[in-house]
Design a protein around this motif. Structure first.
Motif, PDB file in Angstrom:
ATOM      1  N   VAL A  68     -79.202 -57.276 -19.279  1.00  0.00           N
ATOM      2  CA  VAL A  68     -80.626 -57.630 -19.230  1.00  0.00           C
ATOM      3  C   VAL A  68     -81.332 -57.097 -20.478  1.00  0.00           C
ATOM      4  O   VAL A  68     -82.151 -57.790 -21.089  1.00  0.00           O
ATOM      5  N   ARG A  69     -81.000 -55.861 -20.880  1.00  0.00           N
ATOM      6  CA  ARG A  69     -81.635 -55.293 -22.075  1.00  0.00           C
ATOM      7  C   ARG A  69     -81.229 -56.048 -23.341  1.00  0.00           C
ATOM      8  O   ARG A  69     -82.044 -56.260 -24.241  1.00  0.00           O
ATOM      9  N   ILE A  70     -79.987 -56.488 -23.409  1.00  0.00           N
ATOM     10  CA  ILE A  70     -79.545 -57.290 -24.554  1.00  0.00           C
ATOM     11  C   ILE A  70     -80.262 -58.643 -24.537  1.00  0.00           C
ATOM     12  O   ILE A  70     -80.675 -59.149 -25.583  1.00  0.00           O
ATOM     13  N   LEU A  71     -80.436 -59.220 -23.354  1.00  0.00           N
ATOM     14  CA  LEU A  71     -81.167 -60.475 -23.230  1.00  0.00           C
ATOM     15  C   LEU A  71     -82.610 -60.318 -23.699  1.00  0.00           C
ATOM     16  O   LEU A  71     -83.140 -61.186 -24.405  1.00  0.00           O
ATOM     17  N   VAL A  72     -83.250 -59.214 -23.342  1.00  0.00           N
ATOM     18  CA  VAL A  72     -84.629 -58.957 -23.786  1.00  0.00           C
ATOM     19  C   VAL A  72     -84.682 -58.902 -25.312  1.00  0.00           C
ATOM     20  O   VAL A  72     -85.562 -59.511 -25.940  1.00  0.00           O
ATOM     21  N   ALA A  73     -83.738 -58.190 -25.932  1.00  0.00           N
ATOM     22  CA  ALA A  73     -83.707 -58.100 -27.390  1.00  0.00           C
ATOM     23  C   ALA A  73     -83.467 -59.473 -28.018  1.00  0.00           C
ATOM     24  O   ALA A  73     -84.077 -59.821 -29.035  1.00  0.00           O
ATOM     25  N   SER A  74     -82.609 -60.268 -27.403  1.00  0.00           N
ATOM     26  CA  SER A  74     -82.311 -61.601 -27.929  1.00  0.00           C
ATOM     27  C   SER A  74     -83.507 -62.538 -27.810  1.00  0.00           C
ATOM     28  O   SER A  74     -83.775 -63.320 -28.727  1.00  0.00           O
ATOM     29  N   VAL A  75     -84.224 -62.463 -26.694  1.00  0.00           N
ATOM     30  CA  VAL A  75     -85.421 -63.297 -26.520  1.00  0.00           C
ATOM     31  C   VAL A  75     -86.490 -62.890 -27.537  1.00  0.00           C
ATOM     32  O   VAL A  75     -87.144 -63.747 -28.132  1.00  0.00           O
ATOM     33  N   ALA A  81     -87.894 -65.539 -34.644  1.00  0.00           N
ATOM     34  CA  ALA A  81     -87.342 -66.642 -35.441  1.00  0.00           C
ATOM     35  C   ALA A  81     -88.181 -67.908 -35.267  1.00  0.00           C
ATOM     36  O   ALA A  81     -88.427 -68.633 -36.240  1.00  0.00           O
ATOM     37  N   ALA A  82     -88.644 -68.176 -34.047  1.00  0.00           N
ATOM     38  CA  ALA A  82     -89.489 -69.349 -33.808  1.00  0.00           C
ATOM     39  C   ALA A  82     -90.816 -69.213 -34.552  1.00  0.00           C
ATOM     40  O   ALA A  82     -91.307 -70.182 -35.144  1.00  0.00           O
ATOM     41  N   PHE A  83     -91.385 -68.025 -34.543  1.00  0.00           N
ATOM     42  CA  PHE A  83     -92.631 -67.781 -35.275  1.00  0.00           C
ATOM     43  C   PHE A  83     -92.416 -68.005 -36.773  1.00  0.00           C
ATOM     44  O   PHE A  83     -93.219 -68.675 -37.437  1.00  0.00           O
ATOM     45  N   VAL A 120     -83.537 -56.965 -38.309  1.00  0.00           N
ATOM     46  CA  VAL A 120     -84.393 -56.624 -37.171  1.00  0.00           C
ATOM     47  C   VAL A 120     -83.624 -56.606 -35.850  1.00  0.00           C
ATOM     48  O   VAL A 120     -83.940 -55.808 -34.962  1.00  0.00           O
ATOM     49  N   TYR A 121     -82.596 -57.422 -35.699  1.00  0.00           N
ATOM     50  CA  TYR A 121     -81.907 -57.497 -34.407  1.00  0.00           C
ATOM     51  C   TYR A 121     -81.347 -56.143 -33.962  1.00  0.00           C
ATOM     52  O   TYR A 121     -81.540 -55.757 -32.796  1.00  0.00           O
ATOM     53  N   PRO A 122     -80.692 -55.382 -34.834  1.00  0.00           N
ATOM     54  CA  PRO A 122     -80.243 -54.054 -34.372  1.00  0.00           C
ATOM     55  C   PRO A 122     -81.410 -53.178 -33.909  1.00  0.00           C
ATOM     56  O   PRO A 122     -81.281 -52.435 -32.932  1.00  0.00           O
ATOM     57  N   LEU A 123     -82.550 -53.282 -34.575  1.00  0.00           N
ATOM     58  CA  LEU A 123     -83.712 -52.504 -34.152  1.00  0.00           C
ATOM     59  C   LEU A 123     -84.169 -52.929 -32.758  1.00  0.00           C
ATOM     60  O   LEU A 123     -84.521 -52.081 -31.924  1.00  0.00           O
ATOM     61  N   PHE A 124     -84.167 -54.235 -32.494  1.00  0.00           N
ATOM     62  CA  PHE A 124     -84.523 -54.727 -31.158  1.00  0.00           C
ATOM     63  C   PHE A 124     -83.519 -54.232 -30.119  1.00  0.00           C
ATOM     64  O   PHE A 124     -83.896 -53.886 -28.998  1.00  0.00           O
ATOM     65  N   LEU A 125     -82.223 -54.217 -30.486  1.00  0.00           N
ATOM     66  CA  LEU A 125     -81.206 -53.726 -29.546  1.00  0.00           C
ATOM     67  C   LEU A 125     -81.420 -52.252 -29.233  1.00  0.00           C
ATOM     68  O   LEU A 125     -81.336 -51.829 -28.078  1.00  0.00           O
TER      69      LEU A 125
END
Length: 158
Positions: A68-75, A81-83, A120-125
């Motif tokens: 779930v936490r990985i999913l939150v980071a991915s979303v 990316a969409a922005f 940024v993705y590692p930071l989100f993770l």
């Protein structure tokens, strides 16, 4: 049981073809990649549900929490990316001066956004708790290829 995974692979292949063709008509080339992703997730879902139904596998609360936490980071990354995609004209305008041979602001904008997302993705993770610093260090040690060092255990996702 080799029959069940084989049948699920056939379902995945059919899903890939149907979704890829349908999504290609709607969103273009990206639809092919989306269809492949959808087919892979369908395969995972079919296999996981079968294993759970048969009582052979049940994810731990820790594994579900981690996913779930990985999913939150991915979303969050997908939203970023969409922005960036939505703001691409503004990004290109800001770097209108960037031209090197055949490369123009569009290419530099895509490169810059891609590098930003990779950083940024590692930071989100880390922020979501989907990855800990000790796990990242252990993964980096394994990548260095030090055959003499013992391989540390990965996270328990069972």
């Amino acid at each position: 049981d080799t029959r069940t995974p084989m049948n699920y692979s056939l379902v995945s292949i059919a899903t890939n073809i149907v979704a890829g063709v349908a999504l290609f008509q709607v969103i273009g080339v990206a639809g092919i990649a989306a269809g492949t992703s959808l087919a892979a997730w369908a395969n995972v879902g079919l296999m996981a549900s079968t294993l759970m139904r048969r009582g052979l596998w049940r994810p731990s609360a820790r594994a579900v929490s981690r996913l779930v936490r990985i999913l939150v980071a991915s979303v969050a990354l997908g939203a970023l990316a969409a922005f960036a995609s939505h703001e691409r004209p503004a990004i290109e305008h800001a770097i209108a001066w960037a031209r090197i041979g055949p490369l123009h602001p569009k290419e530099f904008a895509i490169l810059g956004v891609s590098l930003m997302i990779a950083a940024v993705y590692p930071l989100f993770l880390f922020a979501s708790g989907g990855l800990t610093l000790s796990e990242a260090r252990a993964a980096l040690r394994r990548r260095k290829g030090d055959a003499a060092a013992p391989v540390p255990e990965g996270p328990d996702l069972s």
